[in-house]
Scaffold this active site. Sequence first.
Site, PDB file in Angstrom:
ATOM      1  N   HIS A 160      11.559  -0.839   5.708  1.00 20.89           N
ATOM      2  CA  HIS A 160      10.366  -0.330   5.251  1.00 20.89           C
ATOM      3  C   HIS A 160       9.863   0.775   6.260  1.00 20.89           C
ATOM      4  CE1 HIS A 160       5.903  -0.398   4.294  1.00 20.89           C
ATOM      5  NE2 HIS A 160       6.374  -0.726   3.301  1.00 20.89           N
ATOM      6  N   GLU A 197       9.573   4.463  -1.541  1.00 24.18           N
ATOM      7  CA  GLU A 197       8.254   4.203  -1.152  1.00 24.18           C
ATOM      8  C   GLU A 197       7.704   5.376  -0.114  1.00 24.18           C
ATOM      9  OE1 GLU A 197       7.110  -0.150  -1.348  1.00 24.18           O
ATOM     10  OE2 GLU A 197       7.230   0.396   0.727  1.00 24.18           O
TER      11      GLU A 197
HETATM   12  O1  LIG Z   1       4.185  -0.783   1.301  1.00 25.18           O
HETATM   13  C1  LIG Z   1       4.064  -1.393   0.228  1.00 25.18           C
HETATM   14  C2  LIG Z   1       5.075  -2.431  -0.459  1.00 25.18           C
HETATM   15  O2  LIG Z   1       5.904  -2.628   0.548  1.00 25.18           O
HETATM   16  C3  LIG Z   1       3.035  -0.480  -0.775  1.00 25.18           C
HETATM   17  O3  LIG Z   1       1.940  -0.963  -0.337  1.00 25.18           O
HETATM   18  P1  LIG Z   1       0.654  -0.496  -1.093  1.00 25.18           P
HETATM   19  O4  LIG Z   1       0.943  -1.146  -2.697  1.00 25.18           O
HETATM   20  O5  LIG Z   1      -0.564  -1.288  -0.672  1.00 25.18           O
HETATM   21  O6  LIG Z   1       0.352   0.820  -1.076  1.00 25.18           O
END
Ligand SMILES: O=C(CO)COP(=O)(O)O
Length: 286
Positions: free
Chosen positions: A127, A201
């Site tokens: 992440h 992400e």
């Molecule tokens: O990092 C995330 C999931 O791992 C996404 O976070 P948010 O949905 O709060 O933007």
Amino acid sequence: MADPHLRHRIAVRGQGGGAVLLRTDRRRAVNRPGLWIGTSFKMHKTRAESVAYAQRLHSALGEGIAGVRAFVIPSATSLAEVSGALAGGPVLAGAQNAHWADQGAWTGEISVPQAADAGAAIVELGHSERREHFAETDTAVRRKVAACLHHRLRPLVCCGERAEVFARGGSVDHVLAQVAAALEGVPEGEDGLGRVLVAYEPVWAIGESGRPPEPEEIAPVLAALDAEWGGRVSGVLYGGSVGPGNAADLLRVPGVGGLFVGRSAWDVTGFLEILDRAREYAGSTV
Ligand SMILES: O=C(CO)COP(=O)(O)O
């Protein structure tokens, strides 16, 4: 889970005489059995709060949602109790990180066997918060992926570019390089790539300081991930400012095989709403 019957791989002779693989009908091929919809609690919730959430989710979902596979990734402190509360139901539990070594002098870490022992079926890796604040490198992610697969857990490999990379148009190259590094050496098939989840992400879309993306802003990366990995891994998810209001639009972006949610799913009602959007979308595409 990747379905070998849906993955049409045809070996043909390349012009140079070597065998090359042509992947046909790979768009959505392995995503079709289900959209992956999950949440990570990050560093939120006590054990009691996490278990109460899991119990509500477990009873609300009953036997599950056709076309949707849900998962919850609590803090390590709550993992065993959350996985216990979800046991026998359709929702999987996961860990937010695990070390590549099975055991050893790694103070503060948990291993993949320990995560599995606590009930994890999925291990989130790479992440952007771990890459930024805990110096998690592509090499570390690759070693952790190998450990997960060795122990038959499902690695959820996160990737995504920072705002400045997005601004200069470098998103596709950056993300493809991250995923290629994470999955280097992983064999094709059920026990290899077929067990892997990839979550795109973009860092600029995550958390309080992020902003929800327009579908066209994330479409190029998702198309590139789909072209390279879509038919080989178990699913390519999108994450970053997903909520009930934009979930359907994000699921419609070509290549998206699920959603990975933070804030909007930390209240179980929000997660159930997003799951409902996924159910509607899955139903409309059958
Ligand atoms: O990092 C995330 C999931 O791992 C996404 O976070 P948010 O949905 O709060 O933007």
